[in-house]
Motif scaffolding. Structure first.
Motif, PDB file in Angstrom:
ATOM      1  N   THR A 404       0.856  -1.187   0.000  1.00 61.74           N
ATOM      2  CA  THR A 404       0.000   0.000   0.000  1.00 61.74           C
ATOM      3  C   THR A 404       0.889   1.233   0.000  1.00 61.74           C
ATOM      4  OG1 THR A 404      -0.112   0.202   2.404  1.00 61.74           O
ATOM      5  CG2 THR A 404      -1.709  -1.281   1.356  1.00 61.74           C
ATOM      6  N   ARG A 405       0.271   2.381  -0.119  1.00 66.20           N
ATOM      7  CA  ARG A 405       1.054   3.620  -0.119  1.00 66.20           C
ATOM      8  C   ARG A 405       1.677   3.895   1.250  1.00 66.20           C
ATOM      9  NH1 ARG A 405      -2.134   7.549   2.167  1.00 66.20           N
ATOM     10  NH2 ARG A 405      -4.372   7.035   2.358  1.00 66.20           N
ATOM     11  N   LEU A 406       1.145   3.260   2.303  1.00 62.45           N
ATOM     12  CA  LEU A 406       1.717   3.450   3.637  1.00 62.45           C
ATOM     13  C   LEU A 406       2.758   2.406   3.991  1.00 62.45           C
ATOM     14  CD1 LEU A 406      -1.440   4.366   5.771  1.00 62.45           C
ATOM     15  CD2 LEU A 406       0.256   5.914   4.793  1.00 62.45           C
ATOM     16  N   GLN A 407       2.799   1.308   3.210  1.00 66.50           N
ATOM     17  CA  GLN A 407       3.646   0.185   3.593  1.00 66.50           C
ATOM     18  C   GLN A 407       5.123   0.561   3.641  1.00 66.50           C
ATOM     19  OE1 GLN A 407       2.245  -2.983   4.371  1.00 66.50           O
ATOM     20  NE2 GLN A 407       4.256  -3.099   5.303  1.00 66.50           N
ATOM     21  N   LYS A 408       5.556   1.419   2.695  1.00 65.83           N
ATOM     22  CA  LYS A 408       6.971   1.793   2.658  1.00 65.83           C
ATOM     23  C   LYS A 408       7.385   2.596   3.885  1.00 65.83           C
ATOM     24  CE  LYS A 408       7.175   1.809  -2.402  1.00 65.83           C
ATOM     25  NZ  LYS A 408       7.472   2.606  -3.618  1.00 65.83           N
ATOM     26  N   LYS A 409       6.434   3.281   4.519  1.00 66.27           N
ATOM     27  CA  LYS A 409       6.749   4.091   5.691  1.00 66.27           C
ATOM     28  C   LYS A 409       6.758   3.258   6.969  1.00 66.27           C
ATOM     29  CE  LYS A 409       4.298   8.047   3.646  1.00 66.27           C
ATOM     30  NZ  LYS A 409       3.217   9.040   3.861  1.00 66.27           N
ATOM     31  N   LEU A 410       6.164   2.059   6.910  1.00 62.20           N
ATOM     32  CA  LEU A 410       5.979   1.255   8.111  1.00 62.20           C
ATOM     33  C   LEU A 410       6.844   0.007   8.041  1.00 62.20           C
ATOM     34  CD1 LEU A 410       2.105   1.498   8.204  1.00 62.20           C
ATOM     35  CD2 LEU A 410       3.710   2.853   9.546  1.00 62.20           C
ATOM     36  N   LYS A 411       7.229  -0.459   9.208  1.00 60.72           N
ATOM     37  CA  LYS A 411       8.039  -1.667   9.282  1.00 60.72           C
ATOM     38  C   LYS A 411       7.218  -2.793   9.884  1.00 60.72           C
ATOM     39  CE  LYS A 411      12.479   0.721   9.736  1.00 60.72           C
ATOM     40  NZ  LYS A 411      13.700   0.883  10.558  1.00 60.72           N
ATOM     41  N   GLY A 412       7.450  -3.990   9.370  1.00 63.89           N
ATOM     42  CA  GLY A 412       6.746  -5.152   9.887  1.00 63.89           C
ATOM     43  C   GLY A 412       7.328  -6.412   9.282  1.00 63.89           C
ATOM     44  N   THR A 413       6.980  -7.557   9.886  1.00 61.26           N
ATOM     45  CA  THR A 413       7.523  -8.833   9.428  1.00 61.26           C
ATOM     46  C   THR A 413       6.476  -9.703   8.750  1.00 61.26           C
ATOM     47  OG1 THR A 413       7.036  -9.879  11.554  1.00 61.26           O
ATOM     48  CG2 THR A 413       9.180  -8.814  11.309  1.00 61.26           C
ATOM     49  N   GLY A 414       5.204  -9.364   8.896  1.00 56.33           N
ATOM     50  CA  GLY A 414       4.169 -10.221   8.336  1.00 56.33           C
ATOM     51  C   GLY A 414       3.870 -11.439   9.187  1.00 56.33           C
ATOM     52  N   LEU A 415       4.274 -11.422  10.465  1.00 59.24           N
ATOM     53  CA  LEU A 415       4.013 -12.558  11.361  1.00 59.24           C
ATOM     54  C   LEU A 415       2.900 -12.275  12.361  1.00 59.24           C
ATOM     55  CD1 LEU A 415       7.584 -13.880  12.243  1.00 59.24           C
ATOM     56  CD2 LEU A 415       5.874 -14.988  10.829  1.00 59.24           C
ATOM     57  N   GLY A 416       2.568 -10.998  12.577  1.00 56.93           N
ATOM     58  CA  GLY A 416       1.614 -10.647  13.633  1.00 56.93           C
ATOM     59  C   GLY A 416       0.241 -11.247  13.432  1.00 56.93           C
ATOM     60  N   LEU A 417      -0.336 -11.066  12.245  1.00 54.03           N
ATOM     61  CA  LEU A 417      -1.687 -11.589  11.999  1.00 54.03           C
ATOM     62  C   LEU A 417      -1.721 -13.112  11.927  1.00 54.03           C
ATOM     63  CD1 LEU A 417      -3.138  -8.936   9.526  1.00 54.03           C
ATOM     64  CD2 LEU A 417      -3.774  -9.324  11.903  1.00 54.03           C
ATOM     65  N   PRO A 418      -0.765 -13.799  11.253  1.00 59.53           N
ATOM     66  CA  PRO A 418      -0.774 -15.264  11.307  1.00 59.53           C
ATOM     67  C   PRO A 418      -0.685 -15.797  12.736  1.00 59.53           C
ATOM     68  CG  PRO A 418       0.662 -14.520   9.550  1.00 59.53           C
ATOM     69  CD  PRO A 418       0.253 -13.292  10.322  1.00 59.53           C
ATOM     70  N   LEU A 419       0.171 -15.170  13.559  1.00 63.68           N
ATOM     71  CA  LEU A 419       0.283 -15.608  14.951  1.00 63.68           C
ATOM     72  C   LEU A 419      -1.016 -15.351  15.699  1.00 63.68           C
ATOM     73  CD1 LEU A 419       1.802 -16.609  17.416  1.00 63.68           C
ATOM     74  CD2 LEU A 419       2.777 -14.319  17.687  1.00 63.68           C
ATOM     75  N   SER A 420      -1.642 -14.190  15.462  1.00 60.54           N
ATOM     76  CA  SER A 420      -2.894 -13.862  16.156  1.00 60.54           C
ATOM     77  C   SER A 420      -3.987 -14.863  15.812  1.00 60.54           C
ATOM     78  CB  SER A 420      -3.338 -12.446  15.776  1.00 60.54           C
ATOM     79  OG  SER A 420      -2.402 -11.489  16.221  1.00 60.54           O
ATOM     80  N   ARG A 421      -4.113 -15.237  14.533  1.00 53.42           N
ATOM     81  CA  ARG A 421      -5.137 -16.226  14.168  1.00 53.42           C
ATOM     82  C   ARG A 421      -4.826 -17.588  14.781  1.00 53.42           C
ATOM     83  NH1 ARG A 421      -7.499 -17.157   8.128  1.00 53.42           N
ATOM     84  NH2 ARG A 421      -8.993 -15.582   8.869  1.00 53.42           N
ATOM     85  N   SER A 422      -3.541 -17.977  14.802  1.00 53.12           N
ATOM     86  CA  SER A 422      -3.173 -19.263  15.411  1.00 53.12           C
ATOM     87  C   SER A 422      -3.494 -19.272  16.900  1.00 53.12           C
ATOM     88  CB  SER A 422      -1.685 -19.544  15.184  1.00 53.12           C
ATOM     89  OG  SER A 422      -1.387 -19.678  13.812  1.00 53.12           O
ATOM     90  N   LEU A 423      -3.219 -18.152  17.590  1.00 48.59           N
ATOM     91  CA  LEU A 423      -3.533 -18.074  19.024  1.00 48.59           C
ATOM     92  C   LEU A 423      -5.044 -18.107  19.247  1.00 48.59           C
ATOM     93  CD1 LEU A 423      -0.962 -15.364  20.199  1.00 48.59           C
ATOM     94  CD2 LEU A 423      -0.895 -17.820  20.646  1.00 48.59           C
ATOM     95  N   ALA A 424      -5.807 -17.424  18.374  1.00 48.55           N
ATOM     96  CA  ALA A 424      -7.263 -17.434  18.508  1.00 48.55           C
ATOM     97  C   ALA A 424      -7.801 -18.851  18.385  1.00 48.55           C
ATOM     98  CB  ALA A 424      -7.890 -16.529  17.443  1.00 48.55           C
ATOM     99  N   ARG A 425      -7.305 -19.608  17.436  1.00 48.35           N
ATOM    100  CA  ARG A 425      -7.761 -20.995  17.263  1.00 48.35           C
ATOM    101  C   ARG A 425      -7.287 -21.880  18.402  1.00 48.35           C
ATOM    102  NH1 ARG A 425      -6.879 -21.225  10.628  1.00 48.35           N
ATOM    103  NH2 ARG A 425      -8.744 -19.984  10.161  1.00 48.35           N
ATOM    104  N   LEU A 426      -6.118 -21.575  18.963  1.00 46.11           N
ATOM    105  CA  LEU A 426      -5.647 -22.314  20.135  1.00 46.11           C
ATOM    106  C   LEU A 426      -6.595 -22.118  21.311  1.00 46.11           C
ATOM    107  CD1 LEU A 426      -3.307 -23.983  21.426  1.00 46.11           C
ATOM    108  CD2 LEU A 426      -2.284 -21.802  22.074  1.00 46.11           C
ATOM    109  N   LEU A 427      -7.199 -20.934  21.407  1.00 45.13           N
ATOM    110  CA  LEU A 427      -8.148 -20.638  22.493  1.00 45.13           C
ATOM    111  C   LEU A 427      -9.558 -21.125  22.171  1.00 45.13           C
ATOM    112  CD1 LEU A 427      -7.009 -16.995  23.394  1.00 45.13           C
ATOM    113  CD2 LEU A 427      -6.440 -19.118  24.579  1.00 45.13           C
ATOM    114  N   GLY A 428      -9.736 -21.823  21.054  1.00 42.18           N
ATOM    115  CA  GLY A 428     -11.048 -22.356  20.696  1.00 42.18           C
ATOM    116  C   GLY A 428     -11.894 -21.405  19.890  1.00 42.18           C
ATOM    117  N   GLY A 429     -11.293 -20.362  19.321  1.00 38.29           N
ATOM    118  CA  GLY A 429     -12.055 -19.388  18.546  1.00 38.29           C
ATOM    119  C   GLY A 429     -11.456 -19.162  17.180  1.00 38.29           C
TER     120      GLY A 429
END
Length: 589
Positions: A404-429
């Motif tokens: 996106t036009r903001l992506q170049k200004k921001l730093k990230g690894t692309g792991l936050g959302l995959p980890l969040s979904r995995s944790l949600a499913r670990l909690l039964g959701g």
């Protein structure tokens, strides 16, 4: 191996020449169609049966194929039995184990037929022929076939048989003895078709074997990835924790004041180390969840307190006055019983992402109960740039980032959302997203409101009594950090050892009030030190605090005595050290 007394016969087809193999395949396909199987199952059944018929003709010189309906099974089962009076199979078990290959592919035929059908049995003895019975369950959507209705199918098959051009030609050849050239031509066509069908069957069997092999390779690769990340956790975390601890010492002005430029530089160092440590932690957490080793620790907590902690922790991320972070007030919301730290980790990730991609407007966090009040639904809604529909699932893939036009200004690894979904499913959701480009996004976390009894950990009273503290750690940098923190506390006497053997000697000589112990040390590790401390009456009652860069989970806790307190080196600060020292010595005051 006789068919059941309640197996209703449908039709029997002789296998006397190669064209009969084709006829058996056609008959299997047609009977499966009349019994109500879908097109895919028709092909599977016909492929398995024709491969067995080809074996009977090729190795035994012929036989017969008996088609029947097993009325004793529930659901009913379409059964095909291939019988021959050939030499039998001497190496049957080797073939069934997939370890034998003949030049014509008999091993592939038997193993492939067993994979394609629901049931498979074989009886073969040298010199006494072979009997193979395969079966496929009728689709569950169909009502059981009555005997009278099955009779209609048998009659229909007889009419079709009498009008089958290939069968009629075979009967005419037998009766009128047509010319040798015509017979040879028909046999060559049949042989070519049979060869093509055999190649197709072998291709199907090879494909199944390849898929099994790929699945095993993926499983092994996943295990290797998890093992690598787990083994590297100490090597990754130790230097990062040292950088963070040293930068904290500088920012706390323990060794004197800093200039404004020095403070800015140290701040850059600390933020870079924190970002790298966050990446390492996300990778390790994701690997633990994928390996099924993540531990869920339910506690009882209120959503209001959770929102309050998140509000305080995330408010520094509000770098623009044009964006508001709002937590909707909660009234009469019942307490939850789940893993609070994992819920907070998911929401913290969602809120921080929303703040990054929202230039103006608001980020609103809400919570509500489902209709039956058994599940809680958190929503993080923003007025940011939004996400295109084709990217809604891609953002939950590891290391994936939407450009996106903001992506170049921001730093990230692309792991936050995959980890969040995995944790949600670990909690039964689960975790889902709704978003339209230019109109913001809504991330919804839905989990059970209760997943078990909460852990009960009593908080020990604090004590400010002057005590002697012994640090046993091979990491010189960490010893320096603790020496700077504890050594400046007048109520503590600080001594240190650079290894397990030296630490045991000092513990017996000095009888310290508290021991701070690292686990991963050369020669004599922390586990051995703990064992020898507990076995010695001079040191057995000394409180021990284990400070480690290892992942703190149920496996690690199970290797330590109950009296030992655990703390991550990543959590070391002036405040945390003072707190765990007071807690550790409270029983002595």
């Amino acid at each position: 191996m006789a068919m059941s007394s309640k197996s209703w016969p449908i039709v029997t087809v002789p296998i006397e020449n190669e064209s009969d193999v084709v006829a058996v395949r056609q008959r299997a396909h047609r009977v499966a169609e009349l019994l109500g199987f879908d097109r895919q199952d028709q092909t599977r059944i016909a492929t398995a049966v024709s491969e067995l018929a080809r074996n009977a003709f090729g190795y035994a010189g012929g036989g017969r194929a008996e088609f029947a309906l097993d009325a004793t099974a529930a659901p009913q089962r379409f059964v095909v039995r291939i019988c021959d009076e050939g030499p039998g199979i001497a190496n049957l078990q080797t073939i069934l184990d997939g370890q034998y290959r003949s030049t014509s592919g008999m091993g592939l035929g038997l193993v492939g037929a067993r994979r394609l059908m629901d049931t498979f049995s074989i009886d073969s003895k040298p010199g006494k022929g072979t009997k193979v019975e395969v079966g496929h369950k009728l689709p569950g959507r169909l009502d059981p076939w009555p005997r009278a209705k099955l009779t209609e199918i048998v009659s229909s098959l007889k009419k079709e048989t009498s009008s089958d051009p290939l069968t009629a030609l075979r009967e005419q050849n037998r009766e009128l003895m047509q010319s040798l050239d015509e017979i040879r031509r028909r046999e060559e066509e049949s042989q070519q078709l049979n060869q093509e069908l055999g190649d197709t069957n072998r291709g199907v069997v090879a494909l199944y074997a390849e898929l099994d092999g790929r699945a095993e390779q993926l499983r092994q690769a996943s295990e290797l990835k998890t093992r690598f990340l787990s083994n590297m956790s100490h090597e990754f975390r130790t230097p990062l924790n040292s950088v963070l601890a040293l930068s904290r010492l500088l920012l706390d002005r323990i060794d004197g004041e800093l200039t404004s430029e020095q403070e800015r530089q140290v701040g850059y160092i600390r933020r870079s180390a924190e970002s790298l440590l966050e990446l390492v932690n996300d990778m390790l957490d994701l690997a633990k969840v994928e390996a099924g080793k993540a531990e869920v620790k339910p506690v009882r907590f209120s959503v209001a307190s959770l929102f309050g902690a998140l509000r305080g922790a995330l408010r520094p991320l509000l770098t623009s006055t044009s964006v508001e972070l709002l937590f909707e007030p909660l009234q009469d919301f019942p307490p939850l019983c789940t893993d609070e730290s994992k819920v907070a980790q998911i929401l913290r990730n969602l809120i921080s992402n929303a703040l990054k991609f929202t230039e103006q407007g608001e980020v609103r966090v809400t919570a509500r109960l489902s209709g039956d009040e058994q599940r809680v639904i958190f929503a993080v809604r923003d007025t940011g740039i939004g996400i295109a529909p084709e990217d809604h699932e891609r953002i939950f893939e590891e290391f994936s980032q939407v450009q996106t036009r903001l992506q170049k200004k921001l730093k990230g690894t692309g792991l936050g959302l995959p980890l969040s979904r995995s944790l949600a499913r670990l909690l039964g959701g689960d975790l889902a997203v709704e978003s339209i480009p230019g109109q913001g996004s809504v991330f919804t976390l839905e989990i059970p409101a209760s997943i078990g009894e909460p852990d009960r950990e009593s908080l020990a009273p604090q004590s400010d009594t002057s005590k002697c503290v012994l640090l046993i750690d091979d990491d010189e940098t960490f010893r320096y950090v603790l020496r700077q923190i504890v050594g400046n506390e007048s109520r503590y006497e600080f001594i240190e050892a650079g290894g397990g053997e030296e630490g045991l000697k000092l513990a017996r000589e000095k009888r310290p009030d508290v021991i701070i112990l690292d686990l991963q040390m050369p020669t004599v590790d922390g586990f051995t030190v703990l064992q020898q401390l507990g076995a010695d009456e001079r040191t057995g009652a000394i409180p021990v605090v284990v400070s480690t860069s290892m992942t703190i989970d149920a496996t690690l806790r199970s290797r330590l005595p109950d009296r030992v307190r655990l703390i991550s080196k990543n959590a070391i600060s002036r405040e945390s050290v003072s707190l765990f020292l007071r807690d550790a010595v409270q029983s002595l005051t």
